[in-house]
Design a protein around this motif. Structure first.
Motif, short mmCIF file in Angstrom:
data_model
loop_
_atom_site.label_atom_id
_atom_site.label_comp_id
_atom_site.label_asym_id
_atom_site.label_seq_id
_atom_site.Cartn_x
_atom_site.Cartn_y
_atom_site.Cartn_z
N UNK A 123 11.58 22.02 25.81
CA UNK A 123 11.49 21.25 27.06
C UNK A 123 10.26 21.65 27.86
N UNK A 124 9.80 22.89 27.71
CA UNK A 124 8.55 23.29 28.35
C UNK A 124 7.40 22.47 27.77
N UNK A 125 7.39 22.30 26.45
CA UNK A 125 6.35 21.48 25.80
C UNK A 125 6.44 20.02 26.26
N UNK A 126 7.68 19.53 26.39
CA UNK A 126 7.86 18.15 26.82
C UNK A 126 7.30 17.95 28.23
N UNK A 127 7.53 18.92 29.10
CA UNK A 127 7.02 18.82 30.46
C UNK A 127 5.50 18.78 30.47
N UNK A 128 4.88 19.62 29.65
CA UNK A 128 3.42 19.64 29.59
C UNK A 128 2.88 18.35 29.00
N UNK A 129 3.62 17.78 28.07
CA UNK A 129 3.18 16.50 27.48
C UNK A 129 3.21 15.40 28.54
N UNK A 130 4.20 15.46 29.44
CA UNK A 130 4.33 14.43 30.47
C UNK A 130 3.34 14.64 31.61
N UNK A 131 3.18 15.89 32.06
CA UNK A 131 2.46 16.14 33.31
C UNK A 131 1.14 16.89 33.14
N UNK A 132 0.80 17.26 31.91
CA UNK A 132 -0.50 17.85 31.66
C UNK A 132 -0.74 19.14 32.41
N UNK A 133 -1.88 19.22 33.13
CA UNK A 133 -2.28 20.46 33.80
C UNK A 133 -1.81 20.54 35.25
N UNK A 134 -0.68 19.98 35.55
CA UNK A 134 -0.12 20.08 36.90
C UNK A 134 0.09 21.56 37.25
N UNK A 135 -0.54 22.08 38.32
CA UNK A 135 -0.42 23.50 38.66
C UNK A 135 1.02 23.97 38.86
#
Length: 472
Positions: A294-306
């Motif tokens: 799910x961490x990977x999924x979040x990064x896939x959705x939101x990219x480099x969001x701080x």
């Protein structure tokens, strides 16, 4: 054991400071003791002090007691005066015994008579009509809130909580939600009493939805543990702030119904904060692989969001793949990740290096990277173009490898601070000069000598320098 009430002066005199005893005796001789009563093993009375209103004094066995005077200790001179007056008058009649001799009709008539005295009427109201009296206290509490006070009133109501029921408790809790101070300790006491008298979660839930509070949440979870379906039935329907859903998740987790709770959390995975909370919960449950997915999924959705840095950090720490480290470096550059990427990528690193450095805005970090690479040209360009406010951080980065250059930067930064004037700036300048002295004492000595000629009369400056061992 010393008798009490006392039979002679020697029974209490040794326990008073000499001056306090002397002044108490003088008060008694002057007739300042207005009244003295014996109530069992206690003496009560009034002593006229320096204020228009007499002080109320109570003394019991072991010289325990209290006085309304401002004297910080006890026993005070007013207590001594009361004891001397008792020895002089020695009232044999004990008020408790006198009350015992009253017939029911006489006792009732006495109470009715006492009820005409405002102070006594308030006490009787608290005893005989606790619910009504408590609600009047809540109204007074709300009024005190309007005047930015209310803590004393809240403390007084806490003492009366054991005598009231659900209606009064809810009025108290609702009032506390408007307190101008932190109401949490009072809410905690109030909900503690509520759990003793009621099993109904709905009133507390209404208060919680109005003003979420840890105390209210804990009480609701406790009621939910006692009767899960009773609370879960109310945690559906309109929920604009998501409070019901969040409470339902916590209750399900508290009940050990993990899959139901996680299912609810999955349904509301919409923003970075939702993913952060969900991954954190999965980790708490020991479900690491699922958390990483799910961490990977979040990064896939939101990219480099701080906001997702904790998830990036998680992936970098648990897997340590180059792409994880590169993303963590992009969000929060650091020398450790730079060195790790260099080691992992090997020959492929030079292609990545330019991209990594493009995102670094911290001159001190860039200096550390150039030192690591021994890229002296890049370091020279950095130092020539760096803003002067970055000199202290740059100097710190250079101390180990280039001490003379670090000392120069410290001196330049100190000079700017001294020219800007102000004690705080002088203090910081003295700190920087102290660091420079450890690197290049001769250079700092020459700098200080020049300062004597430039600013001989800046007292604050030389005070701060002297505090760092740099003064004349």
């Amino acid at each position: 054991m010393v008798p009490f009430p006392p039979e002679k002066e020697e029974d209490f005199a040794p326990f008073f400071p000499k001056e306090v005893l002397r002044r108490g005796l003088a008060y008694a001789k002057e007739g300042r003791v207005r009244r003295v009563f014996r109530v069992g093993e206690r003496l009560l009375g009034e002593v006229q002090g320096s204020e228009p209103e007499p002080y109320r004094v109570e003394v019991g066995p072991g010289l325990w007691g209290s006085c309304t005077c401002p004297y910080p200790g006890f026993p005070c001179k007013h207590a001594a005066a009361l004891l001397y007056a008792y020895l002089e008058a020695r009232p044999k009649e004990d008020l408790l015994l006198a009350l015992d001799r009253l017939s029911p009709e006489e006792a009732k008539a006495l109470l009715k008579s006492l009820a005409q005295v405002p102070e006594v009427a308030l006490l009787l109201g608290e005893i005989l009509l606790p619910e009504k009296s408590f609600l009047e206290g809540v109204r007074a509490l709300r009024q005190a809130f309007l005047l930015e006070g209310g803590e004393e009133e809240a403390k007084a109501l806490l003492l009366r909580l054991p005598k009231v029921g659900e209606k009064e408790l809810l009025a108290f809790l609702e009032a506390l939600l408007e307190a101008p101070f932190d109401p949490e300790p009072y809410l905690r006491a109030g909900v503690g009493r509520y759990l003793e008298v009621s099993q109904d979660p709905l009133p507390l839930l209404r208060l919680y939805l109005k003003a979420p509070s840890p105390a209210l949440e804990e009480a609701l979870l406790e009621l939910g543990r006692r009767d899960p379906e009773g609370l879960l039935a109310h945690l559906s329907g309109k929920d604009p702030w998501g409070l019901k859903r969040a409470l339902k998740e916590r209750l399900l987790l508290a009940l050990g119904r993990e899959e139901e709770a996680l299912s609810l959390m999955r349904e509301r995975l919409e923003g970075p904060e939702d993913y952060l909370a969900f991954v954190e919960r999965l980790l708490a449950l020991g479900r690491e692989e699922e958390a990483l997915r799910y961490a990977e999924e979040a990064l896939a959705w939101f990219g480099k969001d701080p906001r997702l840095f904790p998830l990036v950090d998680l992936l970098a720490r648990r897997r340590g793949r180059p792409e994880d480290l590169a993303l963590r470096f992009a969000l929060r550059p650091g020398l450790e990740d730079y060195a790790a990427l260099k080691a992992l990528l090997g020959r492929a690193f030079p292609e990545k290096r330019r991209e990594l450095l493009r995102g670094v805005r911290d001159p001190a970090l860039l200096a550390k990277i150039h030192l690591l690479e021994e890229d002296w040209r890049a370091l020279d360009r950095l130092l020539k173009g760096a803003p002067r406010e970055a000199y202290p951080a740059l100097a710190e980065a250079l101390e180990g490898r280039l001490p003379e250059e670090a000392a120069r930067l410290y001196l330049e930064a100190a000079r700017d601070l001294i020219e800007a004037r102000g004690r705080e700036r002088y203090r910081e300048a003295a700190r920087l000069l102290s660091r420079a002295k450890a690197l290049d004492p001769g250079r700092v000595a020459a700098f200080l000598e020049a300062l004597k000629g430039l600013y001989p009369h800046r007292r604050a400056l030389w005070q701060e320098l002297s505090a760092q061992g740099l003064g004349p």
